[in-house]
Design a protein around this motif. Structure first.
Motif, PDB file in Angstrom:
ATOM      1  N   ALA A 188      -9.517   1.254  19.174  1.00  0.00           N
ATOM      2  CA  ALA A 188      -9.923   1.342  20.586  1.00  0.00           C
ATOM      3  C   ALA A 188      -9.762   2.774  21.098  1.00  0.00           C
ATOM      4  O   ALA A 188     -10.058   3.057  22.252  1.00  0.00           O
ATOM      5  N   GLY A 189      -9.256   3.654  20.236  1.00  0.00           N
ATOM      6  CA  GLY A 189      -9.172   5.064  20.595  1.00  0.00           C
ATOM      7  C   GLY A 189      -7.882   5.488  21.284  1.00  0.00           C
ATOM      8  O   GLY A 189      -7.788   6.599  21.789  1.00  0.00           O
ATOM      9  N   GLU A 190      -6.883   4.622  21.299  1.00  0.00           N
ATOM     10  CA  GLU A 190      -5.622   5.018  21.955  1.00  0.00           C
ATOM     11  C   GLU A 190      -4.958   6.143  21.157  1.00  0.00           C
ATOM     12  O   GLU A 190      -4.680   5.982  19.961  1.00  0.00           O
ATOM     13  N   PRO A 191      -4.719   7.287  21.819  1.00  0.00           N
ATOM     14  CA  PRO A 191      -4.294   8.491  21.090  1.00  0.00           C
ATOM     15  C   PRO A 191      -3.045   8.323  20.220  1.00  0.00           C
ATOM     16  O   PRO A 191      -3.041   8.760  19.069  1.00  0.00           O
ATOM     17  N   SER A 192      -2.003   7.669  20.732  1.00  0.00           N
ATOM     18  CA  SER A 192      -0.761   7.655  19.949  1.00  0.00           C
ATOM     19  C   SER A 192      -0.834   6.728  18.736  1.00  0.00           C
ATOM     20  O   SER A 192       0.094   6.686  17.924  1.00  0.00           O
ATOM     21  N   TYR A 193      -1.914   5.967  18.609  1.00  0.00           N
ATOM     22  CA  TYR A 193      -2.048   5.057  17.465  1.00  0.00           C
ATOM     23  C   TYR A 193      -2.939   5.639  16.364  1.00  0.00           C
ATOM     24  O   TYR A 193      -3.167   4.988  15.343  1.00  0.00           O
ATOM     25  N   GLN A 194      -3.431   6.846  16.593  1.00  0.00           N
ATOM     26  CA  GLN A 194      -4.312   7.443  15.585  1.00  0.00           C
ATOM     27  C   GLN A 194      -3.505   7.729  14.314  1.00  0.00           C
ATOM     28  O   GLN A 194      -2.384   8.236  14.399  1.00  0.00           O
ATOM     29  N   GLY A 195      -4.079   7.393  13.176  1.00  0.00           N
ATOM     30  CA  GLY A 195      -3.371   7.624  11.905  1.00  0.00           C
ATOM     31  C   GLY A 195      -2.808   6.346  11.304  1.00  0.00           C
ATOM     32  O   GLY A 195      -2.277   6.361  10.194  1.00  0.00           O
ATOM     33  N   VAL A 196      -2.926   5.239  12.041  1.00  0.00           N
ATOM     34  CA  VAL A 196      -2.372   3.976  11.544  1.00  0.00           C
ATOM     35  C   VAL A 196      -3.065   3.555  10.236  1.00  0.00           C
ATOM     36  O   VAL A 196      -2.404   3.284   9.222  1.00  0.00           O
ATOM     37  N   GLU A 197      -4.394   3.532  10.235  1.00  0.00           N
ATOM     38  CA  GLU A 197      -5.106   3.069   9.038  1.00  0.00           C
ATOM     39  C   GLU A 197      -4.828   3.984   7.846  1.00  0.00           C
ATOM     40  O   GLU A 197      -4.570   3.498   6.732  1.00  0.00           O
ATOM     41  N   ALA A 198      -4.856   5.282   8.084  1.00  0.00           N
ATOM     42  CA  ALA A 198      -4.577   6.212   6.982  1.00  0.00           C
ATOM     43  C   ALA A 198      -3.169   5.972   6.433  1.00  0.00           C
ATOM     44  O   ALA A 198      -2.945   6.026   5.216  1.00  0.00           O
ATOM     45  N   GLY A 199      -2.224   5.697   7.312  1.00  0.00           N
ATOM     46  CA  GLY A 199      -0.845   5.419   6.890  1.00  0.00           C
ATOM     47  C   GLY A 199      -0.756   4.157   6.036  1.00  0.00           C
ATOM     48  O   GLY A 199      -0.030   4.115   5.043  1.00  0.00           O
ATOM     49  N   ILE A 200      -1.520   3.149   6.422  1.00  0.00           N
ATOM     50  CA  ILE A 200      -1.533   1.881   5.676  1.00  0.00           C
ATOM     51  C   ILE A 200      -2.092   2.117   4.266  1.00  0.00           C
ATOM     52  O   ILE A 200      -1.493   1.715   3.262  1.00  0.00           O
ATOM     53  N   VAL A 201      -3.228   2.801   4.214  1.00  0.00           N
ATOM     54  CA  VAL A 201      -3.901   3.023   2.927  1.00  0.00           C
ATOM     55  C   VAL A 201      -3.024   3.887   2.006  1.00  0.00           C
ATOM     56  O   VAL A 201      -2.856   3.585   0.821  1.00  0.00           O
ATOM     57  N   GLU A 202      -2.443   4.937   2.577  1.00  0.00           N
ATOM     58  CA  GLU A 202      -1.584   5.824   1.784  1.00  0.00           C
ATOM     59  C   GLU A 202      -0.390   5.080   1.192  1.00  0.00           C
ATOM     60  O   GLU A 202       0.016   5.313   0.056  1.00  0.00           O
ATOM     61  N   THR A 203       0.178   4.179   1.988  1.00  0.00           N
ATOM     62  CA  THR A 203       1.348   3.426   1.534  1.00  0.00           C
ATOM     63  C   THR A 203       0.983   2.513   0.360  1.00  0.00           C
ATOM     64  O   THR A 203       1.744   2.370  -0.589  1.00  0.00           O
ATOM     65  N   LEU A 204      -0.219   1.946   0.421  1.00  0.00           N
ATOM     66  CA  LEU A 204      -0.662   1.114  -0.706  1.00  0.00           C
ATOM     67  C   LEU A 204      -0.760   1.956  -1.975  1.00  0.00           C
ATOM     68  O   LEU A 204      -0.211   1.602  -3.017  1.00  0.00           O
ATOM     69  N   TYR A 205      -1.467   3.103  -1.873  1.00  0.00           N
ATOM     70  CA  TYR A 205      -1.660   3.929  -3.070  1.00  0.00           C
ATOM     71  C   TYR A 205      -0.332   4.447  -3.618  1.00  0.00           C
ATOM     72  O   TYR A 205      -0.164   4.607  -4.819  1.00  0.00           O
ATOM     73  N   LYS A 206       0.613   4.708  -2.736  1.00  0.00           N
ATOM     74  CA  LYS A 206       1.915   5.197  -3.196  1.00  0.00           C
ATOM     75  C   LYS A 206       2.666   4.094  -3.967  1.00  0.00           C
ATOM     76  O   LYS A 206       3.315   4.354  -4.974  1.00  0.00           O
ATOM     77  N   ASP A 207       2.576   2.856  -3.481  1.00  0.00           N
ATOM     78  CA  ASP A 207       3.350   1.768  -4.092  1.00  0.00           C
ATOM     79  C   ASP A 207       2.690   1.150  -5.330  1.00  0.00           C
ATOM     80  O   ASP A 207       3.389   0.605  -6.191  1.00  0.00           O
ATOM     81  N   VAL A 208       1.368   1.219  -5.382  1.00  0.00           N
ATOM     82  CA  VAL A 208       0.647   0.494  -6.438  1.00  0.00           C
ATOM     83  C   VAL A 208       1.129   0.786  -7.877  1.00  0.00           C
ATOM     84  O   VAL A 208       1.380  -0.145  -8.634  1.00  0.00           O
ATOM     85  N   PRO A 209       1.310   2.058  -8.264  1.00  0.00           N
ATOM     86  CA  PRO A 209       1.719   2.277  -9.657  1.00  0.00           C
ATOM     87  C   PRO A 209       3.063   1.638  -9.990  1.00  0.00           C
ATOM     88  O   PRO A 209       3.258   1.111 -11.086  1.00  0.00           O
ATOM     89  N   TYR A 210       3.985   1.652  -9.029  1.00  0.00           N
ATOM     90  CA  TYR A 210       5.313   1.080  -9.282  1.00  0.00           C
ATOM     91  C   TYR A 210       5.262  -0.439  -9.314  1.00  0.00           C
ATOM     92  O   TYR A 210       5.990  -1.091 -10.046  1.00  0.00           O
ATOM     93  N   MET A 211       4.374  -0.994  -8.466  1.00  0.00           N
ATOM     94  CA  MET A 211       4.215  -2.443  -8.499  1.00  0.00           C
ATOM     95  C   MET A 211       3.646  -2.857  -9.856  1.00  0.00           C
ATOM     96  O   MET A 211       4.041  -3.870 -10.438  1.00  0.00           O
ATOM     97  N   ALA A 212       2.727  -2.032 -10.361  1.00  0.00           N
ATOM     98  CA  ALA A 212       2.147  -2.320 -11.672  1.00  0.00           C
ATOM     99  C   ALA A 212       3.207  -2.253 -12.762  1.00  0.00           C
ATOM    100  O   ALA A 212       3.167  -3.013 -13.733  1.00  0.00           O
ATOM    101  N   ASP A 213       4.196  -1.361 -12.589  1.00  0.00           N
ATOM    102  CA  ASP A 213       5.257  -1.244 -13.587  1.00  0.00           C
ATOM    103  C   ASP A 213       5.967  -2.571 -13.824  1.00  0.00           C
ATOM    104  O   ASP A 213       6.325  -2.905 -14.942  1.00  0.00           O
ATOM    105  N   PHE A 214       6.190  -3.271 -12.718  1.00  0.00           N
ATOM    106  CA  PHE A 214       6.949  -4.506 -12.900  1.00  0.00           C
ATOM    107  C   PHE A 214       6.110  -5.567 -13.597  1.00  0.00           C
ATOM    108  O   PHE A 214       6.639  -6.487 -14.216  1.00  0.00           O
ATOM    109  N   ALA A 215       4.790  -5.407 -13.520  1.00  0.00           N
ATOM    110  CA  ALA A 215       3.900  -6.340 -14.215  1.00  0.00           C
ATOM    111  C   ALA A 215       4.105  -6.250 -15.727  1.00  0.00           C
ATOM    112  O   ALA A 215       3.633  -7.095 -16.490  1.00  0.00           O
ATOM    113  N   TYR A 216       4.826  -5.198 -16.138  1.00  0.00           N
ATOM    114  CA  TYR A 216       5.194  -5.047 -17.542  1.00  0.00           C
ATOM    115  C   TYR A 216       5.870  -6.314 -18.074  1.00  0.00           C
ATOM    116  O   TYR A 216       5.731  -6.690 -19.235  1.00  0.00           O
ATOM    117  N   MET A 217       6.572  -6.995 -17.162  1.00  0.00           N
ATOM    118  CA  MET A 217       7.294  -8.220 -17.528  1.00  0.00           C
ATOM    119  C   MET A 217       6.368  -9.341 -17.974  1.00  0.00           C
ATOM    120  O   MET A 217       6.804 -10.355 -18.476  1.00  0.00           O
TER     121      MET A 217
END
Ligand SMILES: [Fe+2]
Ligand SMILES: [Fe+2]
Length: 349
Positions: A239-268
């Motif tokens: 909706a364009g509210e200034p202080s909320y800008q960056g939320v989606e980028a933060g969500i996407v970045e967090t996924l990419y950061k966690d994904v390789p480590y989550m895959a590590d546990f799939a080793y089991m």
């Protein structure tokens, strides 16, 4: 989330029409299963008997899987009770009072999950050593969790929730919620629960099975909370509210950061541990991929490149199949033994 009807009464401080109020009520109503009662009603006998009859590789696979849960539940319980609860009181969140109320239910259930796993593993799988006295809160996880990348996801969770509690910033809250509710609860715990629900085909562990039915239902409410929270933040950003800008980028970045480590546990789940319980890595990765697509793209409207995620996972998977897990585990245990020596000596020597 399906909006149930508001109750025919209202308060002045608490909004009874708020969806978090209703989620809190659902927790009060449905999250009341009692771990001790479950122990009394089902008992440990059958699970102990089955455990004794399993081969060593089967035991290892189950123990590794449950170790991930034991450390995971301990971590989410600790962060929910402290930083995550604090972050839910942030002024940038709508109905923050009701969100804080919901967090009490979330915290209670996470402690129950820890209570179940800790006692179950101790009572049924008596031959494991999780180095409890070395402070499992931070840094001393079960060796298999520390050896695989799973420990990194929980480390990240600790950092993100602490930052969100400190800054009360919508982008920081979004990052913390993404790691906690989508990655840890929405993907790791759900994929792990699916594996446990398949165990009866190979191993009759009724107590474990019943408990995980309750745990999965509880987790469903936690995930709903996380998804709704992120939707709220994304709507404000869009909706364009200034202080909320960056939320989606933060969500996407967090996924990419966690994904390789989550895959590590799939080793089991891989042939590298023999996969005696036939948990099937391909089915596991597919399930993980579908969950990512469903939550991130379909529900939240993010634009995650599914193929890029799967590439990251398969690159990491190629890497970890080269690992000598046994020697990594031994190394971790040696390190803990050394620490244990220091602890016993009071650090004087
Ligand atoms: Fe949990
Ligand atoms: Fe949870």
């Amino acid at each position: 989330m399906a909006q149930s009807a508001a109750p025919p009464y209202a308060g002045q401080r608490i909004e009874t029409g708020d969806k978090w109020y209703q989620l809190f009520q659902k927790g009060v109503e449905l999250g009341t299963w009692n771990v001790e009662k479950l122990f009394d009603e089902i008992g440990f006998e059958q699970d102990r008997e089955t455990w004794q009859s399993l081969g060593e590789d089967e035991r290892n696979q189950i123990r590794y899987l449950l170790s991930g849960f034991l450390d995971g539940e301990t971590e989410v319980a600790g962060d929910a009770a402290t930083n995550l609860s604090r972050a839910m009181g942030a002024d940038c969140l709508a109905g923050n009072r009701q969100k804080e109320m919901f967090m009490t239910m979330l915290t209670l259930t996470e402690h129950k999950h820890t209570q179940f796993l800790d006692i179950y593993m101790n009572e049924v799988m008596d031959d494991r050593d999780n180095y409890t006295e070395l402070d499992p809160r931070r840094g001393t996880r079960v060796p298999i969790v520390q050896t695989t990348g799973l420990g990194e996801v929980f480390e990240h969770q600790g950092l993100l929730t602490a930052k969100a509690a400190q800054t009360d910033d919508p982008v920081d809250i979004a990052r913390a919620a993404t790691n906690y509710h989508l990655n840890v609860e929405g993907i790791l715990a759900r994929v792990g629960s699916t594996a446990i629900s398949r165990l009866p085909e190979r191993a009759n562990l009724p107590l474990l099975n019943y408990a995980f039915k309750f745990i999965s239902t509880d987790e469903g409410r936690h995930i709903t909370h996380g998804v709704e929270l992120l939707k709220e933040l994304l709507e404000k950003e869009r909706a364009g509210e200034p202080s909320y800008q960056g939320v989606e980028a933060g969500i996407v970045e967090t996924l990419y950061k966690d994904v390789p480590y989550m895959a590590d546990f799939a080793y089991m789940y891989t042939e590298a541990v023999g996969d005696p319980l036939d948990l099937d890595i391909d089915a596991t990765l597919l399930r993980g991929g579908n969950l990512i697509d469903g939550m991130y793209n379909e529900t939240l409207g993010c634009d995650i490149d599914y193929l890029e995620v799967m590439d990251t996972v398969s690159d990491r998977y190629d890497e970890i199949t080269e690992w000598d897990l046994e020697s990594r585990l031994e190394e971790q245990e040696r390190h803990y033994q050394q620490k244990r020596g220091i602890t016993a000596d009071g650090g004087d020597e």
